[in-house]
Design an enzyme around this catalytic site. Structure first.
Site, PDB file in Angstrom:
ATOM      1  N   ARG A 134       0.801  -1.227  -0.115  1.00 29.14           N
ATOM      2  CA  ARG A 134       0.014  -0.049   0.006  1.00 29.14           C
ATOM      3  C   ARG A 134       0.964   1.257   0.313  1.00 29.14           C
ATOM      4  O   ARG A 134       1.817   1.375   0.767  1.00 29.14           O
ATOM      5  CB  ARG A 134      -0.876  -0.049   1.124  1.00 29.14           C
ATOM      6  CG  ARG A 134      -1.915  -0.716   1.083  1.00 29.14           C
ATOM      7  CD  ARG A 134      -3.094  -0.495   2.504  1.00 29.14           C
ATOM      8  NE  ARG A 134      -2.743   0.175   3.418  1.00 29.14           N
ATOM      9  CZ  ARG A 134      -3.494   0.618   4.795  1.00 29.14           C
ATOM     10  NH1 ARG A 134      -4.688   0.400   4.205  1.00 29.14           N
ATOM     11  NH2 ARG A 134      -2.961   0.872   5.682  1.00 29.14           N
ATOM     12  N   THR A 190      -1.380   7.384  -0.147  1.00 29.16           N
ATOM     13  CA  THR A 190      -2.756   7.246  -0.853  1.00 29.16           C
ATOM     14  C   THR A 190      -3.606   6.056  -0.420  1.00 29.16           C
ATOM     15  O   THR A 190      -4.647   5.987  -0.629  1.00 29.16           O
ATOM     16  CB  THR A 190      -2.741   6.967  -2.421  1.00 29.16           C
ATOM     17  OG1 THR A 190      -1.696   5.932  -2.542  1.00 29.16           O
ATOM     18  CG2 THR A 190      -1.726   8.308  -3.152  1.00 29.16           C
ATOM     19  N   ASP A 192       0.379  -3.302  12.215  1.00 32.99           N
ATOM     20  CA  ASP A 192       0.944  -3.939  10.753  1.00 32.99           C
ATOM     21  C   ASP A 192       1.179  -5.047  10.837  1.00 32.99           C
ATOM     22  O   ASP A 192       1.997  -5.468  11.521  1.00 32.99           O
ATOM     23  CB  ASP A 192       1.939  -2.851  10.331  1.00 32.99           C
ATOM     24  CG  ASP A 192       2.399  -3.017   9.016  1.00 32.99           C
ATOM     25  OD1 ASP A 192       2.785  -4.220   8.476  1.00 32.99           O
ATOM     26  OD2 ASP A 192       2.364  -1.926   8.465  1.00 32.99           O
ATOM     27  N   ASP A 219       4.898  -6.025   9.471  1.00 32.51           N
ATOM     28  CA  ASP A 219       5.788  -5.810  10.259  1.00 32.51           C
ATOM     29  C   ASP A 219       5.968  -6.634  11.547  1.00 32.51           C
ATOM     30  O   ASP A 219       7.004  -7.121  11.917  1.00 32.51           O
ATOM     31  CB  ASP A 219       5.820  -4.207  10.951  1.00 32.51           C
ATOM     32  CG  ASP A 219       6.431  -3.169   9.722  1.00 32.51           C
ATOM     33  OD1 ASP A 219       6.844  -3.803   8.734  1.00 32.51           O
ATOM     34  OD2 ASP A 219       5.765  -2.068   9.662  1.00 32.51           O
TER      35      ASP A 219
HETATM   36  C1  PRP Z   1      -1.128  -4.808   4.251  1.00 35.51           C
HETATM   37  C2  PRP Z   1      -1.914  -6.065   4.365  1.00 35.51           C
HETATM   38  C3  PRP Z   1      -2.778  -5.927   3.270  1.00 35.51           C
HETATM   39  C4  PRP Z   1      -2.990  -4.370   2.796  1.00 35.51           C
HETATM   40  C5  PRP Z   1      -4.542  -4.207   3.378  1.00 35.51           C
HETATM   41  O1  PRP Z   1      -0.031  -5.043   3.560  1.00 35.51           O
HETATM   42  O2  PRP Z   1      -1.223  -7.246   4.425  1.00 35.51           O
HETATM   43  O3  PRP Z   1      -2.062  -6.654   2.244  1.00 35.51           O
HETATM   44  O4  PRP Z   1      -2.144  -3.823   3.779  1.00 35.51           O
HETATM   45  O5  PRP Z   1      -4.854  -2.894   3.228  1.00 35.51           O
HETATM   46  P1  PRP Z   1      -5.848  -2.574   2.149  1.00 35.51           P
HETATM   47  O6  PRP Z   1      -6.993  -3.469   2.398  1.00 35.51           O
HETATM   48  O7  PRP Z   1      -6.064  -1.208   2.371  1.00 35.51           O
HETATM   49  O8  PRP Z   1      -5.353  -2.524   0.710  1.00 35.51           O
HETATM   50  P2  PRP Z   1       1.015  -4.084   3.218  1.00 35.51           P
HETATM   51  O9  PRP Z   1       0.764  -2.970   2.173  1.00 35.51           O
HETATM   52  O10 PRP Z   1       1.287  -3.227   4.522  1.00 35.51           O
HETATM   53  O11 PRP Z   1       2.313  -4.740   2.685  1.00 35.51           O
HETATM   54  P3  PRP Z   1       3.178  -5.707   3.478  1.00 35.51           P
HETATM   55  O12 PRP Z   1       2.202  -6.827   3.712  1.00 35.51           O
HETATM   56  O13 PRP Z   1       4.262  -5.834   2.513  1.00 35.51           O
HETATM   57  O14 PRP Z   1       3.656  -5.160   5.028  1.00 35.51           O
HETATM   58  N1  URA Z   2      -2.425  -3.261   6.905  1.00 35.35           N
HETATM   59  C1  URA Z   2      -2.146  -3.844   7.966  1.00 35.35           C
HETATM   60  O1  URA Z   2      -0.900  -4.576   8.364  1.00 35.35           O
HETATM   61  N2  URA Z   2      -2.681  -3.378   9.116  1.00 35.35           N
HETATM   62  C2  URA Z   2      -3.823  -2.590   8.947  1.00 35.35           C
HETATM   63  O2  URA Z   2      -4.595  -2.479   9.953  1.00 35.35           O
HETATM   64  C3  URA Z   2      -4.127  -1.992   7.792  1.00 35.35           C
HETATM   65  C4  URA Z   2      -3.548  -2.412   6.604  1.00 35.35           C
END
Ligand code: PRP
Ligand code: URA
Length: 209
Positions: A104, A108, A200, A203
């Site tokens: 994400r 945005t 997160d 993380d």
């Molecule tokens: C997080 C999560 C989803 C997304 C959800 O990933 O694991 O993929 O955000 O958010 P949304 O429903 O608003 O799209 P992130 O982009 O943080 O990437 P990561 O898993 O690599 O940390």
């Molecule tokens: N991605 C995450 O990992 N946690 C949230 O709460 C939203 C998006």
């Protein structure tokens, strides 16, 4: 309209509560996520069709039940979706695994695609997309659209925690895709994080913060 299945099994709810706690470290978080994925997978696969097959027991021949038709593919959305793969593979060890990389944009909150590697015959399989967090719904919607573009017609989405906004977006864009979650939380905050959520997920799984 797609169905939202909330898996309220006590073991799932107990493990999720530990995951939510801010003190829970990456090792426990990862282990609990894998365990929950297995328990949720049990519910998600409950309606797989069975067929009669003739087998031989040590005592006599019999007509027994085996899973028929569609084979499975598991598609984690990187990174956090990876944390649910091993739990599902313990249930269905012959499933194939594809990967879709999305992150994400921090400002945005829109998903950006950076990787895709999928089994060649994925459009003949029941596809289970895994991602612990369904927040705005953008990442899941894009992943589902990518799979539909290459011909997948039988897709389920497995998340741990969802916001109502994300569920609404997926159901509107993909009314044929059922969603399985352990919890439907209250809302999103101004940073599009789920409240109360668990922070997160990527993380916390990989210890990157
Ligand atoms: C997080 C999560 C989803 C997304 C959800 O990933 O694991 O993929 O955000 O958010 P949304 O429903 O608003 O799209 P992130 O982009 O943080 O990437 P990561 O898993 O690599 O940390
Ligand atoms: N991605 C995450 O990992 N946690 C949230 O709460 C939203 C998006």
């Amino acid at each position: 309209m797609s169905q939202l299945h909330i898996i309220d099994h006590p073991l799932v709810q107990h493990k999720l509560s530990i995951m939510r706690e801010v003190e829970t470290g990456s090792k426990d978080f990862r282990e609990l996520l894998e365990e929950i994925a297995l328990l949720m997978g049990y519910e998600l696969t409950r309606d797989l069709p069975l067929e009669d097959v003739e087998i031989q027991t040590p005592i006599c021949p019999m007509v027994a039940k085996k899973i028929s038709g569609h084979k499975l593919a598991i598609v984690p959305i990187l990174r956090a979706g990876l944390g649910m793969v091993d739990g599902l593979l313990r249930l269905v060890p012959v499933a194939k695994v594809g990967h879709i990389g999305l992150y994400r944009n921090e400002e945005t909150h829109k998903p950006v695609v950076y990787y895709s590697k999928l089994p060649k015959d994925i459009n003949e399989r029941l596809v289970i997309i895994t991602d612990p967090m369904l927040a705005t719904g953008g990442s899941s919607c894009d992943a589902i659209a990518m799979l539909k573009e290459i011909g997948c017609t039988n897709i389920r989405l497995m998340c741990l925690v969802a916001a109502p906004e994300g569920v609404k977006m997926v159901q509107a864009a993909h009314p044929d895709v059922d969603i399985y979650v352990a919890s439907l939380d209250e809302r999103l905050n101004d940073d599009a994080y789920i409240v109360p959520g668990l922070g997160d997920a990527g993380d916390r799984i990989f210890g990157t913060k």
